[in-house]
Design a protein around this motif. Structure first.
Motif, short mmCIF file in Angstrom:
data_model
loop_
_atom_site.label_atom_id
_atom_site.label_comp_id
_atom_site.label_asym_id
_atom_site.label_seq_id
_atom_site.Cartn_x
_atom_site.Cartn_y
_atom_site.Cartn_z
N ARG A 31 56.35 19.39 34.17
CA ARG A 31 55.13 19.43 34.89
C ARG A 31 53.87 18.63 34.63
O ARG A 31 52.88 18.15 35.24
N GLU A 32 53.47 18.17 32.83
CA GLU A 32 52.73 16.82 32.73
C GLU A 32 53.07 15.25 33.13
O GLU A 32 52.18 15.22 32.62
N MET A 33 54.55 15.17 33.15
CA MET A 33 54.48 14.46 33.23
C MET A 33 53.87 13.37 34.30
O MET A 33 53.18 13.93 36.05
N PRO A 34 53.90 12.01 34.15
CA PRO A 34 52.12 11.32 35.14
C PRO A 34 53.30 10.93 36.76
O PRO A 34 54.17 11.71 36.75
N MET A 35 52.13 10.73 37.40
CA MET A 35 52.16 10.88 38.92
C MET A 35 51.97 10.19 39.90
O MET A 35 52.18 9.90 40.86
N GLU A 36 51.59 8.61 38.78
CA GLU A 36 50.95 8.03 39.80
C GLU A 36 51.71 6.91 40.66
O GLU A 36 51.12 6.75 41.80
N SER A 37 53.08 6.64 40.37
CA SER A 37 53.31 5.63 40.84
C SER A 37 54.88 6.34 41.35
O SER A 37 55.22 7.85 41.20
N LEU A 38 55.37 6.41 42.69
CA LEU A 38 56.25 6.57 43.34
C LEU A 38 57.36 6.89 42.26
O LEU A 38 58.01 8.48 42.59
N LEU A 39 57.94 5.75 41.55
CA LEU A 39 59.34 6.52 40.69
C LEU A 39 58.62 7.29 39.80
O LEU A 39 59.36 8.19 39.44
N GLU A 40 57.33 7.39 39.47
CA GLU A 40 57.33 8.55 37.94
C GLU A 40 57.15 9.69 38.75
O GLU A 40 57.58 10.70 38.63
N ARG A 41 56.77 9.86 40.24
CA ARG A 41 56.42 10.96 40.98
C ARG A 41 58.30 11.25 41.66
O ARG A 41 58.37 12.57 41.52
N THR A 132 46.29 20.62 37.81
CA THR A 132 46.69 20.21 36.16
C THR A 132 45.86 21.97 35.03
O THR A 132 44.73 21.91 36.00
N GLY A 133 46.07 21.49 34.22
CA GLY A 133 45.43 22.29 33.31
C GLY A 133 46.15 24.39 34.02
O GLY A 133 46.66 24.94 32.89
#
Length: 155
Positions: A31-41, A132-133
């Protein structure tokens, strides 16, 4: 024979790593993985799906083992309906009316089953909020042989 099968069956425990999986830790890390880019999501969604799928399968295997009497309850002196179990870092309880004023207005197992379903639905809403959190336990309901089990990761 059945005895050989029981001895060799791990009942959902992933023994490849040498220790039990920490479902809660795996879920929170995903759940805490980054979500900035499409690949990260996409990667985050893939990891979350994998962790929750594995958790659901482990919970199902645990419920089967409990139903077969292969997992000892944590409270063996209680009635069968009130017994709870800990297996594979998953806490198992039955969604039943234990008869101690749990459900004052609507009584019975039907109310307990509905309450467990509503709790799970509310958890799903919290998960979709993506706050988050905000940390929740991995939770799944398993209906098996006429019984509903609430299966939750442990802290």
């Amino acid at each position: 024979t059945r005895t050989e099968e029981d001895l060799s069956n791990s009942f959902g425990v992933d023994i490849r790593g040498g220790s039990l999986r920490d479902w809660n830790e795996e879920l929170q890390v995903a759940r805490e993985m980054p979500m900035e880019s499409l690949l990260e999501r996409i990667e985050r969604a893939r990891v979350l799906n994998k962790v929750l799928s594995d958790f659901g399968e482990a919970a199902l295997q645990g419920v089967k083992a409990i139903s077969d009497g292969l997992v000892a309850p944590m409270n063996p002196n209680e009635s069968t309906r009130s017994q709870v179990f800990l297996h594979n870092n998953i806490f198992f309880s039955r969604a039943v009316d234990t008869g101690i004023e749990t459900f004052k207005v609507a009584k019975g197992d039907k109310a307990a089953r509905k309450s467990a379903s509503r709790d799970l639905h509310c958890l799903g809403v919290l998960h979709r909020m993506e706050r988050t959190g905000l940390h929740t336990l991995a939770t799944v309901l398993v209906d098996y042989l006429g019984s509903r089990y609430v299966c939750q990761s442990i802290l």
